[in-house]
Design a protein around this motif. Sequence first.
Motif, PDB file in Angstrom:
ATOM      1  N   ILE A 122      36.708  39.161  38.788  1.00 27.28           N
ATOM      2  CA  ILE A 122      36.688  37.701  38.822  1.00 27.28           C
ATOM      3  C   ILE A 122      35.670  37.222  39.848  1.00 27.28           C
ATOM      4  N   ARG A 125      32.256  37.554  38.108  1.00 27.03           N
ATOM      5  CA  ARG A 125      32.097  36.542  37.072  1.00 27.03           C
ATOM      6  C   ARG A 125      31.912  35.136  37.645  1.00 27.03           C
ATOM      7  N   CYS A 126      32.398  34.920  38.852  1.00 21.97           N
ATOM      8  CA  CYS A 126      32.287  33.597  39.474  1.00 21.97           C
ATOM      9  C   CYS A 126      31.133  33.515  40.474  1.00 21.97           C
ATOM     10  N   GLU A 128      30.538  35.303  43.136  1.00 25.55           N
ATOM     11  CA  GLU A 128      30.886  35.581  44.536  1.00 25.55           C
ATOM     12  C   GLU A 128      30.309  36.948  44.911  1.00 25.55           C
ATOM     13  N   TYR A 132      32.124  40.460  46.124  1.00 26.91           N
ATOM     14  CA  TYR A 132      32.101  41.555  45.139  1.00 26.91           C
ATOM     15  C   TYR A 132      31.450  42.793  45.745  1.00 26.91           C
ATOM     16  N   THR A 198      37.594  36.713  33.434  1.00 28.42           N
ATOM     17  CA  THR A 198      36.772  35.507  33.482  1.00 28.42           C
ATOM     18  C   THR A 198      37.687  34.288  33.600  1.00 28.42           C
ATOM     19  N   PRO A 199      37.182  33.172  34.126  1.00 26.49           N
ATOM     20  CA  PRO A 199      37.999  31.958  34.148  1.00 26.49           C
ATOM     21  C   PRO A 199      38.480  31.553  32.759  1.00 26.49           C
ATOM     22  N   ARG A 223      39.691  35.957  48.490  1.00 25.32           N
ATOM     23  CA  ARG A 223      38.923  35.072  47.614  1.00 25.32           C
ATOM     24  C   ARG A 223      39.195  35.383  46.141  1.00 25.32           C
ATOM     25  N   LEU A 227      40.712  32.674  43.433  1.00 26.54           N
ATOM     26  CA  LEU A 227      40.078  32.365  42.151  1.00 26.54           C
ATOM     27  C   LEU A 227      41.027  32.591  40.980  1.00 26.54           C
ATOM     28  N   ARG A 230      43.331  29.586  40.885  1.00 25.57           N
ATOM     29  CA  ARG A 230      42.640  28.366  40.467  1.00 25.57           C
ATOM     30  C   ARG A 230      42.277  28.378  38.984  1.00 25.57           C
ATOM     31  N   SER A 231      42.105  29.563  38.436  1.00 23.36           N
ATOM     32  CA  SER A 231      41.670  29.675  37.038  1.00 23.36           C
ATOM     33  C   SER A 231      42.827  29.641  36.056  1.00 23.36           C
TER      34      SER A 231
END
Length: 277
Positions: A122, A125-126, A128, A132, A198-199, A223, A227, A230-231
């Motif tokens: 995640i 994919r975002c 970050e 990562y 993924t979101p 983090r 995420l 939040r997703s």
Amino acid sequence: MNDGSDSRIDYDEVGSGPTVVMVPGSCSTGAAWRPIIAQWTSRFRCVTTSLLGYGGTSEHRTAATADIAQEVEVVETVIGRAGHPVHLVGHSFGGLVALAVALRKPDLLHSLTILEAPAPEILRRCGEDDHYRSFRQMSSAYVSAFQAGQSDAIAAMIDFYGGPGTFAAWPPGVRDYAIATTAANLMDWSCAYGFDLTPALLARISVPVLVAYGELSHPAPQRANELLGRSIPGGRITVIPGAAHFMIATHAREVAQLVAEHIDRTLSASSIEAAAR
């Protein structure tokens, strides 16, 4: 229990009430949940298991075939025996597996609690990249050390999560078990990196979700779990004060309270919906 083949899957239950299936992380077994269960004093029917390669659960993955779907099948088998729908709780890699269950078969669940899952994809994919990279640098060094014959290569991974000195502070038997199950843990990491989160995928989750992580945990998993929360539509995010990754052992009272409150909210919402029909 036996899944119908020659494979074995750990299954234990205690207590009565709403059914909570509890999935531990890597290098661990269902016994890791005892501090949490003790806090509930039989408030829930608690079902525990172990993932592939840990406890009494058979390992049938190989380095070439390891996939999170194999872990999902273990948990689905446990839920099938327990009787569904259930409240699913997963810690660490168990949290990532629990998330995969929610994506594949949401009808099995009343609610989901994720306690600091290792979800590096995640982050990727975002965008970050720094966080990562922290995951990748740790796991690459860990793999290299193990392949070079370093018997306690897993110590660096444990300290990444719990902070410097965490592994050394563990009781000898716990350290020995982590070392003995290193090969299984490396396959867990392969599964984690292979789980393309993924979101958009997370937006499909329809069950009530709580995501919690430790205040003192490494910034990368912090983090990643933020995420996740939040997703997921309606996802709740909680930071556990003073805790790091191994929160179910160090902060059992706080974790037990958070999970119980999440289950109570879910049950209350379900009752209101039923009454409105």
